[in-house]
Design a protein around this motif. Structure first.
Motif, PDB file in Angstrom:
ATOM      1  N   UNK A  11     -14.646  23.325   6.102  1.00 32.73           N
ATOM      2  CA  UNK A  11     -14.153  23.621   4.763  1.00 32.73           C
ATOM      3  C   UNK A  11     -15.155  23.405   3.658  1.00 32.73           C
ATOM      4  N   UNK A  12     -16.324  22.815   3.983  1.00 32.81           N
ATOM      5  CA  UNK A  12     -17.287  22.531   2.923  1.00 32.81           C
ATOM      6  C   UNK A  12     -18.633  23.209   3.157  1.00 32.81           C
ATOM      7  N   UNK A  13     -18.667  24.225   3.999  1.00 32.71           N
ATOM      8  CA  UNK A  13     -19.936  24.938   4.165  1.00 32.71           C
ATOM      9  C   UNK A  13     -20.184  25.872   2.982  1.00 32.71           C
ATOM     10  N   UNK A  39     -24.179  26.167   2.798  1.00 38.61           N
ATOM     11  CA  UNK A  39     -24.817  25.553   3.960  1.00 38.61           C
ATOM     12  C   UNK A  39     -25.403  26.650   4.839  1.00 38.61           C
ATOM     13  N   UNK A  40     -26.343  26.261   5.707  1.00 39.80           N
ATOM     14  CA  UNK A  40     -27.027  27.250   6.521  1.00 39.80           C
ATOM     15  C   UNK A  40     -26.069  28.104   7.368  1.00 39.80           C
ATOM     16  N   UNK A  41     -25.049  27.505   8.025  1.00 36.89           N
ATOM     17  CA  UNK A  41     -24.133  28.363   8.789  1.00 36.89           C
ATOM     18  C   UNK A  41     -23.376  29.354   7.905  1.00 36.89           C
ATOM     19  N   UNK A  42     -23.061  28.960   6.665  1.00 38.01           N
ATOM     20  CA  UNK A  42     -22.398  29.890   5.745  1.00 38.01           C
ATOM     21  C   UNK A  42     -23.312  31.073   5.446  1.00 38.01           C
ATOM     22  N   UNK A  43     -24.596  30.799   5.255  1.00 37.87           N
ATOM     23  CA  UNK A  43     -25.543  31.890   4.986  1.00 37.87           C
ATOM     24  C   UNK A  43     -25.626  32.855   6.167  1.00 37.87           C
ATOM     25  N   UNK A  44     -25.592  32.318   7.387  1.00 43.65           N
ATOM     26  CA  UNK A  44     -25.643  33.184   8.565  1.00 43.65           C
ATOM     27  C   UNK A  44     -24.428  34.106   8.630  1.00 43.65           C
ATOM     28  N   UNK A  51     -14.118  32.676   9.738  1.00 40.80           N
ATOM     29  CA  UNK A  51     -14.103  31.316  10.302  1.00 40.80           C
ATOM     30  C   UNK A  51     -12.926  31.136  11.250  1.00 40.80           C
ATOM     31  N   UNK A  52     -11.780  31.720  10.906  1.00 35.45           N
ATOM     32  CA  UNK A  52     -10.604  31.611  11.776  1.00 35.45           C
ATOM     33  C   UNK A  52     -10.862  32.294  13.117  1.00 35.45           C
ATOM     34  N   UNK A  78     -22.616  32.227  18.559  1.00 34.07           N
ATOM     35  CA  UNK A  78     -23.774  31.549  19.151  1.00 34.07           C
ATOM     36  C   UNK A  78     -24.685  30.991  18.055  1.00 34.07           C
ATOM     37  N   UNK A  79     -24.727  31.674  16.925  1.00 34.61           N
ATOM     38  CA  UNK A  79     -25.604  31.247  15.825  1.00 34.61           C
ATOM     39  C   UNK A  79     -25.104  29.988  15.135  1.00 34.61           C
ATOM     40  N   UNK A  80     -23.806  29.678  15.259  1.00 33.78           N
ATOM     41  CA  UNK A  80     -23.255  28.506  14.567  1.00 33.78           C
ATOM     42  C   UNK A  80     -22.728  27.448  15.535  1.00 33.78           C
ATOM     43  N   UNK A  81     -22.970  27.623  16.843  1.00 34.09           N
ATOM     44  CA  UNK A  81     -22.518  26.626  17.803  1.00 34.09           C
ATOM     45  C   UNK A  81     -23.386  25.369  17.720  1.00 34.09           C
TER      46      UNK A  81
END
Length: 479
Positions: free
Chosen positions: A179-181, A195-200, A227-228, A244-247
């Protein structure tokens, strides 16, 4: 007659978004039958005081403001009416993105002095998954209802999945989503940080979200819908290219599809209790997208087809503290090489294998247990708790010893092999293993029941080596 001992414990839980302090009175009693080595367990607990949930203070993106964090702890001790000297035991647990901060070790060192004879640990994603599932009540529910339960804990920076069967953890996995990315300045309704995963995710879907731009409710909802879908992947044990990019870990080897699904963590509050007012001002009340993510999960079409239940605990799926008990073991219940002692704060893992398992399966089960608890036995001491079902004759003892030896050969010779056995065959197993591994330092203790996630201290032998003190520290959860 059962004797009950009371002790005061504290849990300090420092997470990506929030920090909480909980004071608990713990009641310990001996559960062993007459004539057995004492087996002390928690018979009851009472939460005496739970602090408000604070935002974890940051000095920068990469460092926690440890002084401000300690000031919160000091103030909450005063509000609760306790001093550090009164605390007998406790736990300091650092989780999520905070575990990656540059000064995570400083956090543990600073806060450790507030927790008595404490357990202090940085919990990696699999351990955090397991802790959340135990704190939410998912593990206990699976045991009480003879069912499989998958707990999904979603906080500020990570989503953690843990699959339990009959109280045992079968699999765990985690993604770098939460919830805070995306952080939003509630006053101006502009995006403050990605955050980096949000940018991806934004780049992969070409979403018009950027720092210093005004947030758009429809676009944020599209982001949360993604995200869901990633959360569904986490449950299923699969991964798309974006997943895979955010695991943070490999996917679960066992799918949670078809199990009971529990949600816990800060986002879960909004999954089970969505906000009535869906304006941009309302859903960014915490300067993030947590409330909107909870709603997106609730309305996800795939999740609606799953058997989702509300766990006994959602927001406070956290560590209450730790119990601590000391037993004195006689020479007949231990195989010990004196040079190994004393040892402190050794984590306990519990390999899962059946009574017919062969040696390779036993070695594999030990490796799996180490992965679950994120312990590298090449660099750190670890205790292996064994509960062997059925009759233990020489042939079976030999199979078990060879399996343990196969595992032990993957660790440096200087790293000791520490075994905690439920039945009284420490001497026999110790002798057999020593013949197989003459250069390996060995410590085997029996007639002691431990759970995965416990920590142990073993002191120096006393009374001419006839007895050895063992202290067991067990993490205590809400459920």
């Amino acid at each position: 007659m059962t004797t009950t001992r009371e002790m005061l414990s504290v849990g300090l839980d420092v997470g990506t978004t929030t920090t909480q302090i909980v004071f608990t009175k713990i009641f310990l009693s001996d559960r062993a039958r007459m004539g057995q080595v004492p087996r002390v367990g928690v018979s009851d607990k009472i939460v005496l005081y739970a602090s408000p949930i604070y935002f974890t203070p940051l000095r920068s993106r990469d460092t926690v403001d440890v002084s401000a964090l300690e000031a919160i702890v000091r103030a909450e001790y005063a509000r609760a009416g306790f001093t550090a000297a009164q605390i007998e035991t406790g736990a300091v647990i650092v989780t999520g993105e905070i575990a990656k901060k540059q000064n995570a070790a400083e956090i543990l060192q600073t806060l450790g002095k507030w927790a008595g004879e404490f357990v202090v640990t940085v919990a990696g994603p699999r351990v955090e998954s397991q802790m959340a599932g135990r704190g939410s009540g998912a593990a206990a529910w699976s045991r009480e209802h003879y069912a499989r339960v998958t707990n999904i804990d979603i906080g500020g920076g990570s989503a953690n999945a843990a699959l339990f069967e009959l109280g045992n953890l079968l699999a765990a996995s985690a993604m770098n989503i939460g919830g805070r990315i995306i952080e939003i300045d509630h006053a101006t309704l502009t995006v403050r940080h990605l955050a980096e995963p949000a940018r991806k995710i934004i780049d992969a879907h070409r979403l018009p979200i950027a720092v210093d731009q005004r947030a758009d409710r429809a676009t944020l909802r599209a982001f949360c819908d993604i995200l869901a879908e990633l959360t569904v992947e986490l449950i299923d044990g699969r991964e798309s290219n974006l997943g895979r990019a955010v695991m943070l870990t490999p996917p679960m080897p066992i799918s949670g599809r078809g199990t009971k699904i529990f949600f816990s963590g800060g986002v879960a509050e909004y999954f089970y209790h969505p906000p009535d007012d869906l304006t941009l001002d309302s859903i960014t009340r915490h300067d993030d997208i947590g409330p909107l993510l909870g709603l997106a999960l609730r309305e996800n079409e795939t999740l609606r087809t799953m058997d989702v239940r509300q766990p006994p605990e959602t927001l406070r799926a956290t560590v209450l503290g730790a119990s601590s008990q000391t037993v004195t073991l006689s020479g007949s219940t231990i195989w010990a090489e004196r040079a190994l002692l004393p040892i402190k704060n050794v984590p306990v893992v519990h390999p899962l294998f059946d009574a017919q398992a062969n040696s390779p399966a036993i070695a594999s089960a030990i490796h799996d247990a180490l992965i679950r608890w994120e312990v590298d036995a090449r660099d750190h001491n670890v205790a292996i708790a064994l509960e062997i079902a059925g009759q233990l004759d020489f042939a079976r003892l030999s199979v078990i010893a060879h399996g343990i030896a196969d595992y032990a050969r993957t660790t440096p010779n200087a790293r000791p092999l520490i075994l905690i056995l439920g039945k009284d065959y420490a001497q026999s197993l110790g002798q057999t293993l020593k013949a197989l591994l003459p250069a390996k330092p060995l410590l085997a203790i029996d007639q002691v029941g431990l759970d995965e996630g416990d920590f142990i201290d073993i002191g120096l032998p006393m009374m001419d080596g006839r007895v050895v003190p063992l202290s067991v520290k067990t993490l205590i959860f809400y459920r």
